[in-house]
Design a protein around this motif. Structure first.
Motif, short mmCIF file in Angstrom:
data_model
loop_
_atom_site.label_atom_id
_atom_site.label_comp_id
_atom_site.label_asym_id
_atom_site.label_seq_id
_atom_site.Cartn_x
_atom_site.Cartn_y
_atom_site.Cartn_z
N SER A 1 0.84 -1.21 0.00
CA SER A 1 0.00 0.00 0.00
C SER A 1 0.87 1.25 0.00
O SER A 1 0.60 2.22 -0.73
CB SER A 1 -0.93 0.01 1.22
OG SER A 1 -1.87 -1.02 1.12
N GLN B 1 2.42 1.54 -3.42
CA GLN B 1 1.42 2.00 -4.39
C GLN B 1 1.29 3.51 -4.32
O GLN B 1 1.18 4.18 -5.36
CB GLN B 1 0.06 1.36 -4.11
CG GLN B 1 -0.09 -0.02 -4.67
CD GLN B 1 -1.49 -0.56 -4.42
OE1 GLN B 1 -1.74 -1.14 -3.37
NE2 GLN B 1 -2.37 -0.36 -5.37
N THR C 1 1.31 -1.59 -8.57
CA THR C 1 -0.15 -1.57 -8.49
C THR C 1 -0.59 -2.98 -8.13
O THR C 1 0.20 -3.92 -8.17
CB THR C 1 -0.81 -1.16 -9.82
OG1 THR C 1 -0.42 -2.09 -10.84
CG2 THR C 1 -0.42 0.24 -10.23
N ARG C 2 -1.87 -3.11 -7.81
CA ARG C 2 -2.43 -4.43 -7.55
C ARG C 2 -3.65 -4.62 -8.43
O ARG C 2 -4.41 -3.68 -8.66
CB ARG C 2 -2.85 -4.57 -6.08
CG ARG C 2 -1.68 -4.83 -5.17
CD ARG C 2 -2.13 -5.15 -3.79
NE ARG C 2 -2.03 -3.96 -2.97
CZ ARG C 2 -2.11 -3.93 -1.67
NH1 ARG C 2 -2.33 -5.04 -1.00
NH2 ARG C 2 -1.98 -2.82 -1.00
#
Length: 165
Positions: free
Chosen positions: A79, A82, A88-89
Protein backbone atom coordinates in the motif's frame (compact mmCIF):
# COMPACT_ATOMS: atom_id res chain seq x y z
CA UNK A 1 15.62 -34.20 27.92
CA UNK A 2 19.11 -34.40 26.40
CA UNK A 3 21.85 -32.17 27.76
CA UNK A 4 22.57 -29.21 25.48
CA UNK A 5 25.54 -29.49 23.11
CA UNK A 6 27.18 -26.15 23.88
CA UNK A 7 29.35 -24.51 21.26
CA UNK A 8 33.06 -24.89 21.75
CA UNK A 9 35.30 -21.81 21.49
CA UNK A 10 35.90 -22.23 17.74
CA UNK A 11 32.20 -22.73 16.98
CA UNK A 12 31.19 -19.85 19.26
CA UNK A 13 33.66 -17.51 17.55
CA UNK A 14 32.30 -18.48 14.12
CA UNK A 15 28.65 -18.12 15.23
CA UNK A 16 29.12 -14.75 16.92
CA UNK A 17 31.22 -13.48 14.02
CA UNK A 18 28.53 -14.52 11.53
CA UNK A 19 25.77 -12.80 13.56
CA UNK A 20 27.77 -9.59 13.94
CA UNK A 21 28.76 -9.60 10.25
CA UNK A 22 25.16 -10.15 9.16
CA UNK A 23 23.85 -7.29 11.29
CA UNK A 24 26.57 -4.87 10.21
CA UNK A 25 26.35 -5.86 6.54
CA UNK A 26 22.54 -5.59 6.48
CA UNK A 27 22.71 -2.20 8.22
CA UNK A 28 25.33 -0.78 5.86
CA UNK A 29 23.60 -2.08 2.71
CA UNK A 30 20.28 -0.66 3.93
CA UNK A 31 21.85 2.73 4.70
CA UNK A 32 23.46 2.96 1.29
CA UNK A 33 20.32 1.81 -0.53
CA UNK A 34 18.21 4.41 1.26
CA UNK A 35 20.77 7.18 0.77
CA UNK A 36 21.58 6.40 -2.88
CA UNK A 37 18.21 5.27 -4.21
CA UNK A 38 15.56 6.29 -1.66
CA UNK A 39 14.47 2.66 -1.30
CA UNK A 40 14.21 0.46 1.77
CA UNK A 41 15.45 -3.13 1.64
CA UNK A 42 11.86 -4.42 1.43
CA UNK A 43 11.15 -1.96 -1.43
CA UNK A 44 14.22 -3.28 -3.23
CA UNK A 45 13.22 -6.90 -2.61
CA UNK A 46 9.71 -6.35 -3.97
CA UNK A 47 10.94 -4.45 -7.01
CA UNK A 48 13.74 -6.88 -7.81
CA UNK A 49 11.48 -9.93 -7.44
CA UNK A 50 8.89 -8.34 -9.74
CA UNK A 51 11.51 -7.18 -12.26
CA UNK A 52 12.91 -10.71 -12.52
CA UNK A 53 9.59 -12.08 -13.78
CA UNK A 54 9.14 -11.43 -17.51
CA UNK A 55 5.74 -9.77 -17.15
CA UNK A 56 6.71 -7.91 -13.95
CA UNK A 57 3.82 -9.55 -12.09
CA UNK A 58 3.48 -11.96 -9.18
CA UNK A 59 0.66 -13.21 -7.02
CA UNK A 60 0.75 -11.47 -3.67
CA UNK A 61 0.97 -14.85 -1.89
CA UNK A 62 3.97 -15.92 -4.00
CA UNK A 63 5.75 -12.63 -3.36
CA UNK A 64 5.06 -12.96 0.38
CA UNK A 65 6.53 -16.48 0.32
CA UNK A 66 9.65 -15.25 -1.48
CA UNK A 67 10.13 -12.47 1.08
CA UNK A 68 9.29 -14.73 4.06
CA UNK A 69 6.60 -12.24 5.10
CA UNK A 70 2.94 -12.74 5.96
CA UNK A 71 0.49 -11.67 3.26
CA UNK A 72 -0.89 -9.07 5.66
CA UNK A 73 2.52 -7.51 6.32
CA UNK A 74 3.32 -7.46 2.61
CA UNK A 75 -0.08 -5.99 1.78
CA UNK A 76 0.55 -3.05 4.14
CA UNK A 77 3.99 -2.49 2.63
CA UNK A 78 2.58 -2.65 -0.90
CA UNK A 79 0.00 0.00 0.00
CA UNK A 80 2.86 2.38 0.80
CA UNK A 81 4.65 1.43 -2.42
CA UNK A 82 1.42 2.00 -4.39
CA UNK A 83 1.16 5.52 -2.96
CA UNK A 84 4.64 6.16 -4.37
CA UNK A 85 3.63 4.76 -7.77
CA UNK A 86 6.09 1.83 -7.68
CA UNK A 87 3.54 -1.01 -7.91
CA UNK A 88 -0.15 -1.57 -8.49
CA UNK A 89 -2.43 -4.43 -7.55
CA UNK A 90 -4.94 -6.21 -9.72
CA UNK A 91 -7.58 -8.78 -8.89
CA UNK A 92 -6.60 -12.33 -9.72
CA UNK A 93 -8.77 -13.60 -12.59
CA UNK A 94 -8.81 -17.21 -11.38
CA UNK A 95 -9.13 -16.51 -7.64
CA UNK A 96 -11.36 -13.70 -6.39
CA UNK A 97 -9.57 -13.69 -3.02
CA UNK A 98 -6.10 -13.34 -4.56
CA UNK A 99 -4.36 -10.35 -6.02
CA UNK A 100 -1.55 -9.77 -8.47
CA UNK A 101 1.23 -7.29 -7.71
CA UNK A 102 2.35 -5.43 -10.83
CA UNK A 103 5.55 -3.49 -11.36
CA UNK A 104 4.81 -0.01 -12.72
CA UNK A 105 7.09 1.88 -15.13
CA UNK A 106 8.16 4.05 -12.16
CA UNK A 107 8.93 0.90 -10.18
CA UNK A 108 10.98 -0.53 -13.05
CA UNK A 109 12.88 2.76 -13.31
CA UNK A 110 13.50 2.73 -9.54
CA UNK A 111 14.96 -0.79 -9.53
CA UNK A 112 17.01 -0.20 -12.68
CA UNK A 113 18.46 2.96 -11.11
CA UNK A 114 19.09 1.34 -7.71
CA UNK A 115 20.55 -2.01 -8.82
CA UNK A 116 24.01 -0.86 -10.02
CA UNK A 117 24.75 0.99 -6.77
CA UNK A 118 23.38 -1.83 -4.63
CA UNK A 119 25.47 -4.44 -6.45
CA UNK A 120 28.53 -2.20 -6.09
CA UNK A 121 27.87 -2.00 -2.32
CA UNK A 122 27.49 -5.80 -2.09
CA UNK A 123 30.82 -6.15 -3.89
CA UNK A 124 32.54 -3.49 -1.77
CA UNK A 125 31.33 -4.80 1.58
CA UNK A 126 31.41 -8.57 0.94
CA UNK A 127 32.32 -10.15 -2.39
CA UNK A 128 35.52 -8.23 -3.12
CA UNK A 129 36.81 -8.97 0.41
CA UNK A 130 36.81 -12.70 -0.35
CA UNK A 131 39.06 -14.90 -2.44
CA UNK A 132 37.41 -16.87 -5.26
CA UNK A 133 37.67 -20.01 -3.08
CA UNK A 134 35.94 -18.19 -0.20
CA UNK A 135 33.15 -17.04 -2.54
CA UNK A 136 32.69 -20.68 -3.60
CA UNK A 137 32.69 -21.80 0.05
CA UNK A 138 30.19 -19.08 0.99
CA UNK A 139 27.91 -20.17 -1.85
CA UNK A 140 28.16 -23.82 -0.84
CA UNK A 141 27.48 -23.26 2.84
CA UNK A 142 24.62 -20.80 2.33
CA UNK A 143 22.89 -23.16 -0.09
CA UNK A 144 23.37 -26.09 2.29
CA UNK A 145 21.73 -24.15 5.15
CA UNK A 146 18.93 -22.83 2.91
CA UNK A 147 18.22 -26.33 1.56
CA UNK A 148 18.10 -27.66 5.12
CA UNK A 149 15.74 -24.92 6.31
CA UNK A 150 13.52 -25.32 3.23
CA UNK A 151 13.15 -29.08 3.76
CA UNK A 152 9.42 -29.80 4.15
CA UNK A 153 10.10 -32.49 6.77
CA UNK A 154 11.80 -29.86 8.96
CA UNK A 155 8.83 -27.52 8.58
CA UNK A 156 6.48 -30.27 9.74
CA UNK A 157 8.35 -30.57 13.05
CA UNK A 158 8.87 -26.82 13.57
CA UNK A 159 6.70 -25.25 16.29
CA UNK A 160 4.25 -22.72 14.85
CA UNK A 161 3.63 -19.29 16.39
CA UNK A 162 0.21 -19.03 18.06
CA UNK A 163 -1.16 -16.76 15.29
CA UNK A 164 -0.28 -19.26 12.55
CA UNK A 165 -1.18 -22.51 14.33
Amino acid sequence: MDAPRWLDAREDRAWRGYRRMRRLLDLELARELTHDAGLSEPDYDVLSDLSETPPGRLRLSELANRMLWSRSRLSHHLSRMQQRGLVTREECADDARGSIVVLTPAGRQAIESAAPGHVAAVRRHLIDLLTPAEVDALGALTHRVVDHLADPSLRATRPQPAAEA
